[in-house]
Design a protein around this motif. Sequence first.
Motif, mmCIF file in Angstrom:
data_model
loop_
_atom_site.group_PDB
_atom_site.id
_atom_site.type_symbol
_atom_site.label_atom_id
_atom_site.label_comp_id
_atom_site.label_asym_id
_atom_site.label_seq_id
_atom_site.Cartn_x
_atom_site.Cartn_y
_atom_site.Cartn_z
ATOM 1 N N THR A 141 -8.754 -14.679 -73.071
ATOM 2 C CA THR A 141 -8.419 -14.619 -74.495
ATOM 3 C C THR A 141 -9.372 -15.440 -75.354
ATOM 4 N N THR A 142 -9.901 -16.523 -74.793
ATOM 5 C CA THR A 142 -10.869 -17.334 -75.536
ATOM 6 C C THR A 142 -12.126 -16.525 -75.831
ATOM 7 N N TYR A 143 -12.632 -15.825 -74.821
ATOM 8 C CA TYR A 143 -13.873 -15.066 -74.999
ATOM 9 C C TYR A 143 -13.663 -13.824 -75.867
ATOM 10 N N THR A 144 -12.517 -13.163 -75.725
ATOM 11 C CA THR A 144 -12.263 -11.996 -76.572
ATOM 12 C C THR A 144 -12.137 -12.404 -78.031
ATOM 13 N N ALA A 145 -11.506 -13.560 -78.289
ATOM 14 C CA ALA A 145 -11.375 -14.042 -79.671
ATOM 15 C C ALA A 145 -12.739 -14.402 -80.256
ATOM 16 N N ARG A 146 -13.594 -15.013 -79.445
ATOM 17 C CA ARG A 146 -14.937 -15.373 -79.911
ATOM 18 C C ARG A 146 -15.738 -14.121 -80.260
ATOM 19 N N ARG A 147 -15.670 -13.125 -79.395
ATOM 20 C CA ARG A 147 -16.440 -11.900 -79.640
ATOM 21 C C ARG A 147 -15.889 -11.129 -80.837
ATOM 22 N N VAL A 200 -20.667 -10.180 -88.174
ATOM 23 C CA VAL A 200 -21.921 -9.418 -88.182
ATOM 24 C C VAL A 200 -21.726 -8.035 -88.794
ATOM 25 N N GLN A 201 -20.582 -7.421 -88.565
ATOM 26 C CA GLN A 201 -20.121 -6.183 -89.213
ATOM 27 C C GLN A 201 -20.738 -4.904 -88.680
ATOM 28 N N SER A 202 -22.005 -4.867 -88.391
ATOM 29 C CA SER A 202 -22.615 -3.607 -87.972
ATOM 30 C C SER A 202 -23.705 -3.842 -86.938
ATOM 31 N N SER A 216 -16.972 -1.677 -83.997
ATOM 32 C CA SER A 216 -15.703 -1.425 -83.296
ATOM 33 C C SER A 216 -15.168 -2.651 -82.569
ATOM 34 N N GLY A 217 -16.046 -3.607 -82.284
ATOM 35 C CA GLY A 217 -15.650 -4.786 -81.520
ATOM 36 C C GLY A 217 -15.697 -4.590 -80.021
ATOM 37 N N ALA A 218 -16.063 -3.409 -79.553
ATOM 38 C CA ALA A 218 -16.103 -3.136 -78.120
ATOM 39 C C ALA A 218 -17.165 -3.988 -77.427
ATOM 40 N N GLY A 245 -28.718 -12.655 -89.692
ATOM 41 C CA GLY A 245 -27.274 -12.652 -89.852
ATOM 42 C C GLY A 245 -26.553 -13.034 -88.575
ATOM 43 N N LEU A 246 -27.059 -12.540 -87.436
ATOM 44 C CA LEU A 246 -26.469 -12.887 -86.140
ATOM 45 C C LEU A 246 -26.672 -14.369 -85.839
ATOM 46 N N ILE A 247 -27.867 -14.872 -86.135
ATOM 47 C CA ILE A 247 -28.142 -16.302 -85.914
ATOM 48 C C ILE A 247 -27.149 -17.149 -86.685
ATOM 49 N N ARG A 248 -26.971 -16.839 -87.968
ATOM 50 C CA ARG A 248 -26.051 -17.605 -88.810
ATOM 51 C C ARG A 248 -24.615 -17.524 -88.292
ATOM 52 N N ALA A 249 -24.213 -16.321 -87.879
ATOM 53 C CA ALA A 249 -22.843 -16.139 -87.398
ATOM 54 C C ALA A 249 -22.578 -16.956 -86.141
ATOM 55 N N VAL A 250 -23.548 -16.981 -85.232
ATOM 56 C CA VAL A 250 -23.384 -17.747 -83.994
ATOM 57 C C VAL A 250 -23.351 -19.248 -84.296
ATOM 58 N N ILE A 251 -24.245 -19.710 -85.175
ATOM 59 C CA ILE A 251 -24.257 -21.135 -85.527
ATOM 60 C C ILE A 251 -22.930 -21.542 -86.153
ATOM 61 N N ASN A 252 -22.436 -20.740 -87.087
ATOM 62 C CA ASN A 252 -21.172 -21.074 -87.755
ATOM 63 C C ASN A 252 -20.029 -21.169 -86.759
ATOM 64 N N GLN A 253 -20.030 -20.296 -85.770
ATOM 65 C CA GLN A 253 -18.940 -20.287 -84.803
ATOM 66 C C GLN A 253 -19.065 -21.424 -83.800
ATOM 67 N N ARG A 254 -20.261 -21.599 -83.253
ATOM 68 C CA ARG A 254 -20.433 -22.614 -82.208
ATOM 69 C C ARG A 254 -20.421 -24.038 -82.762
ATOM 70 N N SER A 255 -20.654 -24.211 -84.052
ATOM 71 C CA SER A 255 -20.673 -25.561 -84.633
ATOM 72 C C SER A 255 -19.305 -26.227 -84.580
ATOM 73 N N ILE A 256 -18.250 -25.440 -84.693
ATOM 74 C CA ILE A 256 -16.888 -25.984 -84.718
ATOM 75 C C ILE A 256 -16.317 -25.928 -83.308
ATOM 76 N N LYS A 257 -16.097 -27.082 -82.718
ATOM 77 C CA LYS A 257 -15.625 -27.158 -81.347
ATOM 78 C C LYS A 257 -14.096 -27.081 -81.296
ATOM 79 N N SER A 258 -13.603 -26.226 -80.414
ATOM 80 C CA SER A 258 -12.158 -26.101 -80.213
ATOM 81 C C SER A 258 -11.654 -27.254 -79.351
ATOM 82 N N SER A 259 -10.340 -27.365 -79.241
ATOM 83 C CA SER A 259 -9.766 -28.409 -78.383
ATOM 84 C C SER A 259 -10.160 -28.174 -76.930
#
Length: 445
Positions: free
Chosen positions: A5-11, A18-20, A67-69, A155-169
């Motif tokens: 579930t962690t990896y599916t939520a990240r993707r 990224v949208q497209s 689609s998120g696939a 856009g992909l670079i920015r999206a990955v940085i924004n996500q990985r910058s915030i560390k989960s518990s």
Amino acid sequence: MFPATTYTARRKQLATDVQSGLIFLPGNAEAPMNYAGNTYPFRQDSNFRYFAGHNIPDLALTIDAASGASRLWGDDISLNHVVWMGEQPSVAELAARIGAERGGSLAELSTVLKTYAKEVKFLPPYRADRKTYLKEHLATLFPTGMGENAGANKGLIRAVINQRSIKSSEELEQMSIAVRTSMDMHAAAKTHAAPGQLEHEVAGLIEGMAIAGGGRLAYAAIVTKNGQILHNHYHGNTLQKGDLLLIDAGAEATSGYAGDITRTFAIGQPLTTKQEEIYRIVDRAKRESIAAARPGVKNRTLHDNAGRTIFSGLKDLGLTKGNPDEAVAAGAHALFMPHGLGHMIGLDVHDMEDLGEDLVGYDENTRRSTQFGTSSLRLGRELEKGFAITVEPGIYFIPALIDQWKADKICADFINFDKLKAYYDFGGIRLEDDIAITASGSRLL
């Protein structure tokens, strides 16, 4: 690995951002050390691992942003591979463990990439084999050749940085494991190191402990009596009683998350008065920086404040002079700390540096300084809740640098150059901790 579930939520989040297009995240292959069958210890690409979990070579992940696939691509192993390496899960099983579909073989992936080349989005490659692969399969994205970051999607670079910058518990728990192993390494080194030993005896001890902790070193360890050399990986010196030994070493947890700790101590005896005076200044800069770290505060501000603490402390010893604010504005403190206060840390010890240091550490509100020393600050922007960062002030006496500044009269109004002669054989002291930024401050990892 974390739950599927962690990896599916990240993707899912990445696809939404990224949208497209077709997001392509290739994993690493084995890298030969000196011939094909003798490889370096395998280390998975951190971006692949963040979204796909597996620390196994020769896999790739695609995400259809619309689609998120998600599909995991790779070749099932042959019987010959089983003989040498034992049975391994099928790619379909590996895909199921991260909540993804089984894509197909790597040959089939090649066809897909070439067919949909203009829709493919990827991150900057940092390995030569990756660059070659991308140029071969996605030639239309490289009309001007394979320059730095050529073809990589911003856009992909920015999206990955924004996500990985915030560390989960979950991530912070893994980082705490890495830091605990790292601290055990440093404690053992301090107990073990003695006059007459070679630096590499201490280096071998801590690397063995990193492996015993379930991972490896997160980066090549610095174990040196010449702490004034910032990235010194030579381990051949014999330790003498009273030498300062600087150790910058961190372990990776089994999950790949890193620790990054630095300690400095004297061999075979307590610190001398001279060493203690410098140590206390560095320790004060570290503690004040940690106490001041919180959301909304720029790390550049913490860096400058640490510079003032260092300059003021050295002024009390008669080594510097003048107004500390003016001195830091002029860059005088960089004679003694010619590096930044700290950086992001996570799956990489310099987290996401492969995506672009300025993109990770700076933004439109905070630009990198061009001033010597401060220009080496990897993280300058405002801190946010969920960031994990290092805090690593230091004081170093580098004779060649001091002589050059004196000859060129650089910051002569702030430096008592003649008094620095007594410190030419001092070396350096750095102290480093890892912290997580909380809602109201920071937490020591």
